[in-house]
Scaffold this motif. Structure first.
Motif, PDB file in Angstrom:
ATOM      1  N   VAL A   1     -11.240  20.941  68.579  1.00  0.00           N
ATOM      2  CA  VAL A   1     -11.985  21.212  67.565  1.00  0.00           C
ATOM      3  C   VAL A   1     -13.238  21.951  68.289  1.00  0.00           C
ATOM      4  O   VAL A   1     -13.808  21.927  69.281  1.00  0.00           O
ATOM      5  CB  VAL A   1     -12.839  20.049  66.747  1.00  0.00           C
ATOM      6  N   SER A   2     -13.578  23.350  67.474  1.00  0.00           N
ATOM      7  CA  SER A   2     -14.215  24.293  68.123  1.00  0.00           C
ATOM      8  C   SER A   2     -15.358  24.816  67.172  1.00  0.00           C
ATOM      9  O   SER A   2     -15.419  24.710  65.949  1.00  0.00           O
ATOM     10  CB  SER A   2     -13.697  25.413  68.896  1.00  0.00           C
ATOM     11  N   PHE A   3     -16.405  25.223  67.730  1.00  0.00           N
ATOM     12  CA  PHE A   3     -17.436  25.793  66.927  1.00  0.00           C
ATOM     13  C   PHE A   3     -16.944  27.135  66.169  1.00  0.00           C
ATOM     14  O   PHE A   3     -16.016  27.784  66.572  1.00  0.00           O
ATOM     15  CB  PHE A   3     -18.690  26.388  67.907  1.00  0.00           C
ATOM     16  N   PRO A   4     -17.283  27.211  64.842  1.00  0.00           N
ATOM     17  CA  PRO A   4     -18.223  26.392  64.113  1.00  0.00           C
ATOM     18  C   PRO A   4     -17.681  25.287  63.146  1.00  0.00           C
ATOM     19  O   PRO A   4     -18.346  24.819  62.453  1.00  0.00           O
ATOM     20  CB  PRO A   4     -18.652  27.670  63.125  1.00  0.00           C
TER      21      PRO A   4
ATOM     22  N   ILE B   1     -17.173  21.717  62.004  1.00  0.00           N
ATOM     23  CA  ILE B   1     -17.804  20.424  61.915  1.00  0.00           C
ATOM     24  C   ILE B   1     -16.813  19.343  61.581  1.00  0.00           C
ATOM     25  O   ILE B   1     -16.591  19.246  60.245  1.00  0.00           O
ATOM     26  CB  ILE B   1     -19.142  20.564  60.863  1.00  0.00           C
ATOM     27  N   PRO B   2     -16.253  18.550  62.682  1.00  0.00           N
ATOM     28  CA  PRO B   2     -15.530  17.622  62.218  1.00  0.00           C
ATOM     29  C   PRO B   2     -16.301  16.373  61.541  1.00  0.00           C
ATOM     30  O   PRO B   2     -17.559  16.228  61.328  1.00  0.00           O
ATOM     31  CB  PRO B   2     -15.290  17.181  63.724  1.00  0.00           C
ATOM     32  N   VAL B   3     -15.508  15.371  61.043  1.00  0.00           N
ATOM     33  CA  VAL B   3     -15.989  14.113  60.321  1.00  0.00           C
ATOM     34  C   VAL B   3     -15.913  13.031  61.508  1.00  0.00           C
ATOM     35  O   VAL B   3     -14.955  12.843  62.053  1.00  0.00           O
ATOM     36  CB  VAL B   3     -14.957  13.931  59.012  1.00  0.00           C
TER      37      VAL B   3
ATOM     38  N   PRO C   1     -10.446  16.235  61.860  1.00  0.00           N
ATOM     39  CA  PRO C   1     -10.716  17.827  61.761  1.00  0.00           C
ATOM     40  C   PRO C   1     -11.231  17.911  60.422  1.00  0.00           C
ATOM     41  O   PRO C   1     -11.217  17.173  59.396  1.00  0.00           O
ATOM     42  CB  PRO C   1      -9.143  18.294  61.683  1.00  0.00           C
ATOM     43  N   PRO C   2     -12.031  19.000  60.040  1.00  0.00           N
ATOM     44  CA  PRO C   2     -12.866  19.073  58.881  1.00  0.00           C
ATOM     45  C   PRO C   2     -12.071  19.516  57.962  1.00  0.00           C
ATOM     46  O   PRO C   2     -12.190  19.282  56.682  1.00  0.00           O
ATOM     47  CB  PRO C   2     -13.749  20.303  59.129  1.00  0.00           C
ATOM     48  N   LYS C   3     -10.900  20.382  58.179  1.00  0.00           N
ATOM     49  CA  LYS C   3      -9.972  20.593  57.060  1.00  0.00           C
ATOM     50  C   LYS C   3      -8.495  20.314  57.796  1.00  0.00           C
ATOM     51  O   LYS C   3      -8.202  20.533  58.982  1.00  0.00           O
ATOM     52  CB  LYS C   3     -10.072  22.079  56.921  1.00  0.00           C
ATOM     53  N   PRO C   4      -7.481  19.912  56.852  1.00  0.00           N
ATOM     54  CA  PRO C   4      -6.142  19.824  57.411  1.00  0.00           C
ATOM     55  C   PRO C   4      -5.670  21.015  58.094  1.00  0.00           C
ATOM     56  O   PRO C   4      -5.935  22.149  57.607  1.00  0.00           O
ATOM     57  CB  PRO C   4      -5.243  19.413  56.343  1.00  0.00           C
ATOM     58  N   THR C   5      -4.739  20.720  59.130  1.00  0.00           N
ATOM     59  CA  THR C   5      -3.955  21.809  59.782  1.00  0.00           C
ATOM     60  C   THR C   5      -2.491  21.570  59.647  1.00  0.00           C
ATOM     61  O   THR C   5      -2.185  20.596  59.202  1.00  0.00           O
ATOM     62  CB  THR C   5      -4.448  22.083  61.056  1.00  0.00           C
TER      63      THR C   5
ATOM     64  N   THR D   1     -10.300  13.117  68.068  1.00  0.00           N
ATOM     65  CA  THR D   1     -10.764  12.223  69.286  1.00  0.00           C
ATOM     66  C   THR D   1     -10.866  10.816  68.917  1.00  0.00           C
ATOM     67  O   THR D   1     -11.432  10.446  67.794  1.00  0.00           O
ATOM     68  CB  THR D   1     -12.167  12.767  69.805  1.00  0.00           C
ATOM     69  N   THR D   2     -10.836   9.793  69.736  1.00  0.00           N
ATOM     70  CA  THR D   2     -10.906   8.515  69.411  1.00  0.00           C
ATOM     71  C   THR D   2     -11.699   7.713  70.743  1.00  0.00           C
ATOM     72  O   THR D   2     -11.635   8.509  71.918  1.00  0.00           O
ATOM     73  CB  THR D   2      -9.461   7.546  69.118  1.00  0.00           C
ATOM     74  N   GLY D   3     -12.424   6.901  70.315  1.00  0.00           N
ATOM     75  CA  GLY D   3     -13.145   6.108  71.411  1.00  0.00           C
ATOM     76  C   GLY D   3     -13.619   5.002  71.032  1.00  0.00           C
ATOM     77  O   GLY D   3     -13.554   4.419  70.056  1.00  0.00           O
TER      78      GLY D   3
END
Length: 115
Positions: A16-19, A21-23, A44-48, A79-81
């Motif tokens: 995920v990169s600028f700009p 905005i992930p959920v 991801p903010p939008k599906p790929t 990302t998971t954590g």
């Protein structure tokens, strides 16, 4: 009472990169006497093309453990954590039991309301 982050783990899956905005999501996984275990993820903010659509999920409503929409939780996340917080007496650094109202609130986040 003060909370210390005693463990923190993160696994990267996709960029995920600028700009963008992930959920961000947060779940209470376990409530102990003086500790709380959390699970975290970024989507991801939008599906790929690589990840199926997350837009049909209304993540702001939340899902409880065992919900069928969580079956692909980790595979859809960027990302998971996880994180563990231990609550202590600031003067002694000794673990303190969680206040009952805080504990009840955390436990409500772990399972759906009856009925």
């Amino acid at each position: 009472m003060v909370g210390f982050m005693v463990t923190n783990q993160c696994t990267f899956h996709t960029p995920v990169s600028f700009p963008q905005i992930p959920v961000a999501t947060l779940a209470v996984e376990k409530v102990g006497h003086s500790s709380v275990h959390y699970r975290l993820a970024l989507f991801p903010p939008k599906p790929t093309k690589e990840t199926p659509s997350v837009s049909h999920w209304d993540l702001s409503d939340g899902f409880f453990f065992g919900h069928p929409k969580l079956a692909h939780f980790a595979s859809l996340a960027c990302t998971t954590g996880s994180s563990v917080h231990v609550f202590v007496n600031p003067a002694t650094s000794k673990p303190l039991g969680l206040p009952e109202d805080f504990r009840r609130g955390l436990l409500r986040l772990m399972s759906p309301a009856p009925g």
